[in-house]
Design an enzyme around this catalytic site. Sequence first.
Site, PDB file in Angstrom:
ATOM      1  N   GLU A  31     -41.947 -36.876   1.607  1.00 49.61           N
ATOM      2  CA  GLU A  31     -43.196 -37.548   1.936  1.00 49.61           C
ATOM      3  C   GLU A  31     -44.249 -36.444   2.083  1.00 49.61           C
ATOM      4  O   GLU A  31     -44.029 -35.487   2.825  1.00 49.61           O
ATOM      5  CB  GLU A  31     -43.058 -38.322   3.246  1.00 49.61           C
ATOM      6  CG  GLU A  31     -44.321 -39.106   3.541  1.00 49.61           C
ATOM      7  CD  GLU A  31     -44.272 -39.915   4.825  1.00 49.61           C
ATOM      8  OE1 GLU A  31     -43.237 -39.934   5.510  1.00 49.61           O
ATOM      9  OE2 GLU A  31     -45.314 -40.530   5.130  1.00 49.61           O
ATOM     10  N   ARG A 256     -27.811 -33.229   8.117  1.00 47.68           N
ATOM     11  CA  ARG A 256     -29.021 -32.404   8.092  1.00 47.68           C
ATOM     12  C   ARG A 256     -28.685 -30.962   8.393  1.00 47.68           C
ATOM     13  O   ARG A 256     -27.728 -30.675   9.098  1.00 47.68           O
ATOM     14  CB  ARG A 256     -29.983 -32.834   9.212  1.00 47.68           C
ATOM     15  CG  ARG A 256     -30.637 -34.139   9.034  1.00 47.68           C
ATOM     16  CD  ARG A 256     -31.471 -34.438  10.273  1.00 47.68           C
ATOM     17  NE  ARG A 256     -32.825 -33.928  10.117  1.00 47.68           N
ATOM     18  CZ  ARG A 256     -33.785 -34.589   9.471  1.00 47.68           C
ATOM     19  NH1 ARG A 256     -33.526 -35.732   8.899  1.00 47.68           N
ATOM     20  NH2 ARG A 256     -34.990 -34.085   9.381  1.00 47.68           N
ATOM     21  N   LYS A 266     -41.272 -32.304  10.912  1.00 45.95           N
ATOM     22  CA  LYS A 266     -42.653 -32.085  10.490  1.00 45.95           C
ATOM     23  C   LYS A 266     -43.629 -32.418  11.607  1.00 45.95           C
ATOM     24  O   LYS A 266     -44.663 -31.787  11.734  1.00 45.95           O
ATOM     25  CB  LYS A 266     -42.945 -32.921   9.240  1.00 45.95           C
ATOM     26  CG  LYS A 266     -42.399 -32.245   7.983  1.00 45.95           C
ATOM     27  CD  LYS A 266     -42.816 -32.978   6.733  1.00 45.95           C
ATOM     28  CE  LYS A 266     -41.909 -34.138   6.451  1.00 45.95           C
ATOM     29  NZ  LYS A 266     -42.047 -34.691   5.110  1.00 45.95           N
TER      30      LYS A 266
HETATM   31  P1  ATP Z   1     -38.755 -34.398   8.997  1.00 47.81           P
HETATM   32  O1  ATP Z   1     -37.830 -35.294   9.768  1.00 47.81           O
HETATM   33  O2  ATP Z   1     -38.552 -32.957   9.198  1.00 47.81           O
HETATM   34  O3  ATP Z   1     -40.179 -34.797   9.129  1.00 47.81           O
HETATM   35  P2  ATP Z   1     -38.287 -35.962   6.726  1.00 47.81           P
HETATM   36  O4  ATP Z   1     -36.870 -36.326   6.539  1.00 47.81           O
HETATM   37  O5  ATP Z   1     -39.196 -36.958   7.306  1.00 47.81           O
HETATM   38  O6  ATP Z   1     -38.348 -34.607   7.501  1.00 47.81           O
HETATM   39  P3  ATP Z   1     -38.999 -36.156   4.003  1.00 47.81           P
HETATM   40  O7  ATP Z   1     -40.221 -35.638   3.363  1.00 47.81           O
HETATM   41  O8  ATP Z   1     -38.823 -37.607   4.128  1.00 47.81           O
HETATM   42  O9  ATP Z   1     -38.935 -35.451   5.411  1.00 47.81           O
HETATM   43  O10 ATP Z   1     -37.709 -35.477   3.367  1.00 47.81           O
HETATM   44  C1  ATP Z   1     -37.455 -35.300   2.004  1.00 47.81           C
HETATM   45  C2  ATP Z   1     -35.978 -35.140   1.833  1.00 47.81           C
HETATM   46  O11 ATP Z   1     -35.533 -33.991   2.541  1.00 47.81           O
HETATM   47  C3  ATP Z   1     -35.230 -36.319   2.374  1.00 47.81           C
HETATM   48  O12 ATP Z   1     -34.255 -36.706   1.444  1.00 47.81           O
HETATM   49  C4  ATP Z   1     -34.623 -35.804   3.643  1.00 47.81           C
HETATM   50  O13 ATP Z   1     -33.427 -36.453   3.957  1.00 47.81           O
HETATM   51  C5  ATP Z   1     -34.420 -34.330   3.337  1.00 47.81           C
HETATM   52  N1  ATP Z   1     -34.406 -33.541   4.564  1.00 47.81           N
HETATM   53  C6  ATP Z   1     -35.370 -33.488   5.516  1.00 47.81           C
HETATM   54  N2  ATP Z   1     -34.995 -32.699   6.535  1.00 47.81           N
HETATM   55  C7  ATP Z   1     -33.765 -32.241   6.238  1.00 47.81           C
HETATM   56  C8  ATP Z   1     -32.834 -31.375   6.892  1.00 47.81           C
HETATM   57  N3  ATP Z   1     -33.094 -30.831   8.069  1.00 47.81           N
HETATM   58  N4  ATP Z   1     -31.665 -31.103   6.264  1.00 47.81           N
HETATM   59  C9  ATP Z   1     -31.397 -31.638   5.073  1.00 47.81           C
HETATM   60  N5  ATP Z   1     -32.212 -32.450   4.398  1.00 47.81           N
HETATM   61  C10 ATP Z   1     -33.394 -32.755   4.958  1.00 47.81           C
HETATM   62 MG    MG Z   2     -39.821 -38.770   6.694  1.00 44.14          MG
END
Ligand code: ATP
Ligand code: MG
Length: 552
Positions: A31, A256, A266
């Site tokens: 995102e 994760r 984020k």
């Molecule tokens: P955050 O929780 O840090 O804001 P998010 O999951 O909301 O991260 P996205 O932009 O939705 O961020 O993530 C893009 C991809 O990266 C998704 O498939 C998500 O599952 C993966 N991802 C995000 N954080 C991690 C992590 N700590 N380890 C592995 N994969 C991750």
């Molecule tokens: Mg997200």
Amino acid sequence: MEENSNFIKTIIKEDLESGKRDKVVTRFPPEPNGYLHIGHAKSIIINFGLADEFGGKTNLRFDDTNPLKEDQEYVDSIKEDVAWLGYEWDGLFFASDYFEEMYNRAVLLIKKGLAYVDDLSADEIREYRGTLSEPGKESPYRNRSIEENLELFEHMRNGKFANGEKVLRAKIDMASPNINLRDPVIYRIAHATHHNTGDKWCIYPMYAFAHPLEDAIEGVTHSLCTTEFEDQRPLYDWVVRECEMQATPQQIEFGRLNLTNTVMSKRKLKQLVKEKYVDGWDDPRLPTISGLRRRGFTPEAIQEFVKAAGVSKGYSVVDEQMLEHFVREDLKLKAPRTMGVLRPLKIVITNYPEGEVEWLDAEINPENPEMGMRKIPFSREIYVEQDDFMENPPAKYFRLFPGNEVRLKHAYFIKCEEVIKDDNGEVVELRCTYDPETKSGSGFTGRKVKGTLHWVDAAHAMPAEFRLYEPLILDSEEEEADDADNKSFLDYVNEKSLEILNGFIEPNMKDAKAQDKFQFFRHGYFNVDPKHTTEDKKVFNRIVSLKSSFKL
Ligand code: ATP
Ligand code: MG
């Protein structure tokens, strides 16, 4: 490098062998609401890595369904970071390009009696949802006719209602043991300008509805996400099935990546940036890809680190020292060796002829002789490190103190003869003598000294700034503590996470450019900072010190 197996690879292999799939298509779906961090690097490496291994394709897809939080700046930074990590996407897509199709699929659900417009407020919807032990209650609007729902949904699209006035919900099962299936909201109203679609839409699909459709539209075969989405898998499958999508992507969850001594969501990163705890998203103390890059970490080190951390379903927190281990490994043979004095103390070598300069030979990297040689000037005045001198040293101190002799790396033995102090009693200069017989490389064996110091010739030295970093977050338990008690993660910010020192470097470094990496003798690996380096002064970020206690 040999690739280790993991449970996702096993699934993909079986799918190809059984004929369930004839190809592999993955996607990395960020995102654009912030910069990528090392957790995203794990997702990138897994998605691109698996597709590569099976001759498949990987899309970069911006999951831009929430106009309130998204921005072009983030889109640009994400593209830069994925490319820098070394990956080329096949398709570049925006979920917002599918808004029309998603709308049509929602209309299809309404027509099938599987979605309805609800007037309950967000709070009421939450109340009605029930709990793990109690079933939910049906909304009084749940049984609106298909015609009424079609009309209301169209009005929602046309902007007849204010934010929050109505939502579209999937009609599944308010008594389901899986709360995600208790009529999840699939569209909401948001009168907001979208970074891609502008003001064309005022209703936006929710993640749980949009994501499976995005995957299916692109023909993704294996939709890899993190384990928080495990409970949403039945809904994911429901959406794909009931929306009558041709492709049937399969969601697979992995654990994760978490790191000690930092924050990784984020939301928290954004707060640190906005409230100026750090100097932007690319601050070298942040676990963002851009921060790691500016600190001096390499794509190779990040890749090796992620591979070593492994792919599993379990929850784990990886020691950040493991990441440091891999950057040392990567830079060992690549980074030129050099000398820099971070906290200078001047030495005058009283028996060295005034006005004379010698150009000493030194290997650029003794572990990688192919890198060749460099020249280091030596003359009567030099700088050494302040803490390489003690007037009253403890036992086993082998550096400079009155009457003691040490080796200057690549040069001569010098002996401390006299200590010069200012009016406050601070040591400001040492007077030393050198022994011309002891020149490095001359084969001198007359006597031994225990200490070898780095130094820089004063007449030729170039000023430089050194930035040394400590972990930004002191307590590695904070992410858990954050929600549990009333402490915020901001209470754990380390106020001493950055130390700025002004010293000197060898003159042969004059052409070093932003992002060039060096190993400073005894100090560790440093990166030329791209943001603060100027014509007059180079700024170096310490990537890592030379040693750590970490063992793989
Ligand atoms: P955050 O929780 O840090 O804001 P998010 O999951 O909301 O991260 P996205 O932009 O939705 O961020 O993530 C893009 C991809 O990266 C998704 O498939 C998500 O599952 C993966 N991802 C995000 N954080 C991690 C992590 N700590 N380890 C592995 N994969 C991750
Ligand atoms: Mg997200």
